[in-house]
Design a protein around this motif. Sequence first.
Motif, short mmCIF file in Angstrom:
data_model
loop_
_atom_site.label_atom_id
_atom_site.label_comp_id
_atom_site.label_asym_id
_atom_site.label_seq_id
_atom_site.Cartn_x
_atom_site.Cartn_y
_atom_site.Cartn_z
N LEU A 1 0.78 -1.45 -0.04
CA LEU A 1 -0.10 -0.11 -0.10
C LEU A 1 1.02 1.11 0.10
O LEU A 1 1.98 1.35 0.59
CB LEU A 1 -0.89 0.01 1.31
CG LEU A 1 -1.58 -1.11 1.55
CD1 LEU A 1 -2.56 -1.15 2.47
CD2 LEU A 1 -2.65 -1.48 0.55
N TRP A 2 0.11 2.24 -0.65
CA TRP A 2 0.97 3.51 -0.56
C TRP A 2 0.12 4.79 -0.43
O TRP A 2 -0.90 4.82 -0.83
CB TRP A 2 1.73 3.66 -2.12
CG TRP A 2 2.37 4.99 -2.42
CD1 TRP A 2 1.67 6.18 -2.41
CD2 TRP A 2 4.00 5.26 -2.61
NE1 TRP A 2 2.75 7.31 -2.54
CE2 TRP A 2 3.79 6.58 -2.77
CE3 TRP A 2 4.65 4.39 -2.80
CZ2 TRP A 2 5.21 7.07 -3.06
CZ3 TRP A 2 5.94 4.91 -2.85
CH2 TRP A 2 6.20 6.31 -2.95
N LEU B 1 -3.59 1.35 9.34
CA LEU B 1 -3.32 0.36 8.44
C LEU B 1 -2.08 -0.50 9.10
O LEU B 1 -1.98 -1.59 8.99
CB LEU B 1 -2.85 0.89 6.93
CG LEU B 1 -4.37 1.31 5.99
CD1 LEU B 1 -3.73 2.19 4.88
CD2 LEU B 1 -4.88 0.10 5.68
N ARG B 2 -0.98 0.47 9.35
CA ARG B 2 0.22 -0.37 10.02
C ARG B 2 -0.17 -1.12 11.36
O ARG B 2 0.18 -2.29 11.61
CB ARG B 2 1.26 0.60 10.41
CG ARG B 2 2.04 1.14 8.94
CD ARG B 2 2.91 2.16 9.27
NE ARG B 2 3.56 2.64 7.99
CZ ARG B 2 4.31 3.68 8.04
NH1 ARG B 2 4.20 4.75 8.72
NH2 ARG B 2 4.68 4.17 6.72
N ALA C 1 -2.53 5.83 7.55
CA ALA C 1 -1.47 4.98 7.24
C ALA C 1 -1.00 4.26 8.74
O ALA C 1 -0.78 3.25 8.80
CB ALA C 1 -0.15 5.97 6.93
N GLU D 1 -0.61 -3.93 8.12
CA GLU D 1 -0.40 -3.85 6.56
C GLU D 1 0.78 -3.22 6.12
O GLU D 1 1.49 -2.67 7.07
CB GLU D 1 -1.54 -3.08 6.04
CG GLU D 1 -2.87 -3.47 6.15
CD GLU D 1 -3.45 -4.48 5.29
OE1 GLU D 1 -2.40 -4.79 4.37
OE2 GLU D 1 -4.44 -4.89 5.31
N VAL E 1 2.61 -0.84 4.36
CA VAL E 1 2.25 0.78 3.97
C VAL E 1 3.62 1.48 3.69
O VAL E 1 4.43 1.45 4.66
CB VAL E 1 1.35 1.65 4.77
CG1 VAL E 1 0.95 2.67 4.36
CG2 VAL E 1 0.38 0.54 5.24
#
Length: 299
Positions: free
Chosen positions: A235-236, A256-257, A253, A261, A263
Amino acid sequence: MASAGPTTPRGLALRRAALVALALFGIATVAALVLRSRPDSDLPPVTVAAGATDGTVVRRYDLRSASAGRRLVQTVVLPPGDLRGRPLLVLLHARAQDPTSLAQAPLRAALARLGHRAPVVLLPADDGGSYWHDRDSGAWGSYVLYEAIPTAIRRLGLDGSRMAIGGISMGGAGAFALARAAPGRFCAVGGHSAAVWTSASAADPGAYDDAEDFDRNEPLGPVRRGEDRPYGVPLWLDAGTDDRFLPADRTFARALRARGEDVSFSTGPGGHEPRYWQRHMGRYLDFYAGALADCAARR
């Protein structure tokens, strides 16, 4: 002759025309705010060396969408060389942004530089403010997933097992929402100045139909609540230091982390503006091409 009073047919027509003009003015005002966080950007224009885009081609074709209920022009940017078996990058535009504005020299130069690793880039059109999800104005998410993507793969002979999705602003939020709606379908997801809000009340007018639409389709809340399956792919997220979406993108972000994930998050000079995205287009394409190559190795 009867005057054009407020209750005559002519008066009602004039009143409707005035209301439409006012609504269009409001949409244009919001769009201007979305595409530019501040008017005094210090970023210089992006220049591309002569010949850097050689071999790339921009094509357009019509798609009659049953999901959106209208004809929509599809723009594809083709890298040099044989297209058969190439991966596909779906890049979703920002609110009120012409998708062809993304098919300019920075993106084409990045594709040319990638050589045989370059994907074909699909730039779907919408109504200018779909936020790329199914809503009252049309089934925009279904249109992308089940009409625009399959049509591009079929027309160009692409590898439908290797796809990435990303987007600018509205398109960034939409990319994460669509990847969540189609788990396992994309090899990477990116949001560039993604239009993310932490609550329905904070969202721009028209971004979502109502609070329920926001809860169903915005990307941050479900991740924070642990409701969704993990993305499970690279993911970006990125945003300029003067971008009003930077705090929410950073929060996204981190969320997500926290879910484990993978990222990549970055920031740099600039606001919510085309020059910022153009400056980083090469990095975006490097990310997608790398993820698509790794995806091919895994499969």
